[in-house]
Design a protein around this motif. Structure first.
Motif, short mmCIF file in Angstrom:
data_model
loop_
_atom_site.label_atom_id
_atom_site.label_comp_id
_atom_site.label_asym_id
_atom_site.label_seq_id
_atom_site.Cartn_x
_atom_site.Cartn_y
_atom_site.Cartn_z
N UNK A 102 40.11 42.20 47.07
CA UNK A 102 39.24 42.56 48.20
C UNK A 102 38.03 41.64 48.20
N UNK A 103 37.76 41.05 49.36
CA UNK A 103 36.63 40.12 49.50
C UNK A 103 35.75 40.60 50.65
N UNK A 104 34.45 40.68 50.40
CA UNK A 104 33.49 41.03 51.45
C UNK A 104 32.33 40.04 51.39
N UNK A 115 31.21 39.72 47.64
CA UNK A 115 31.64 40.79 46.75
C UNK A 115 33.15 40.64 46.58
N UNK A 116 33.55 40.42 45.34
CA UNK A 116 34.97 40.25 45.02
C UNK A 116 35.42 41.42 44.16
N UNK A 117 36.48 42.07 44.59
CA UNK A 117 37.00 43.20 43.83
C UNK A 117 38.49 43.06 43.58
N UNK A 118 38.89 43.41 42.39
CA UNK A 118 40.30 43.44 42.02
C UNK A 118 40.66 44.87 41.68
N UNK A 119 41.74 45.35 42.26
CA UNK A 119 42.22 46.70 41.96
C UNK A 119 43.69 46.58 41.59
N UNK A 120 44.06 47.20 40.47
CA UNK A 120 45.42 47.04 39.98
C UNK A 120 45.86 48.26 39.18
N UNK A 133 41.01 36.25 35.78
CA UNK A 133 41.34 36.05 37.19
C UNK A 133 40.11 36.29 38.06
N UNK A 134 39.30 37.27 37.69
CA UNK A 134 38.06 37.51 38.43
C UNK A 134 37.15 36.28 38.31
#
Length: 161
Positions: A102-104, A115-120, A133-134
């Motif tokens: 997710x990028x905002x 704002x960079x978010x990784x959800x897994x 990776x982040x």
């Protein structure tokens, strides 16, 4: 037992939120020209650039290894310069059942914050979180910012044979 993970970070950049959002969301195929040491190529697999449902095939370098990933543009909020890629297949799913990026892009008085978010969801508890990776996402954002601000020219990281 589900093993959900979430990593987030904010990257301060000098470029506008709109310009950053445009290049990463609508023109990701240009990223390989901006930072070819990290992104080797982005190909349109199905759909149209910048549209929900579009499937992209990425070739990238992560932890010194050549990797691939196929993503689908899952959601877009043009007003708030945000979007979500869902990973369909590839190296990011080697230890995960699901993975989202997710990028905002958030405007500031000068520049913006990405704002960079990784959800897994990991397959088992022995799988490490995706901190490297982040960091790759952070490094790519900084390269895009340098390009947008004229610090580098598109293709300047391409080495001549």
């Amino acid at each position: 037992m589900a093993l959900y993970g979430k990593l987030e970070t904010d990257i301060e950049i000098r470029a506008s939120a709109e310009k950053f959002h445009e290049i990463i969301y609508q023109r990701p195929h240009h990223i390989s020209n901006i930072c070819s040491d990290k992104i080797q190529g982005v190909e349109l697999h199905e759909g149209e650039w910048g549209k929900v449902g579009t499937i992209l095939y990425w070739r990238y370098v992560h932890d010194g290894k050549n990797c691939v990933v196929k993503t689908v543009m899952e959601a877009v909020d043009e007003k708030n310069n945000s979007f979500t890629w869902k990973v369909l297949e590839g190296d990011l799913l080697n230890g995960c059942k699901s993975f989202r990026i997710k990028i905002k892009s958030i405007p500031k008085e000068k520049g913006s914050v990405i704002h960079c978010g990784l959800e897994y969801e990991k397959l088992h508890k022995g799988i490490p979180d995706s901190h490297t990776f982040l960091q790759l996402c952070v490094d790519i954002a900084k390269d895009i910012d340098a390009y947008l601000m004229g610090d580098i020219n598109e293709g300047s990281f391409i080495t001549k044979a």
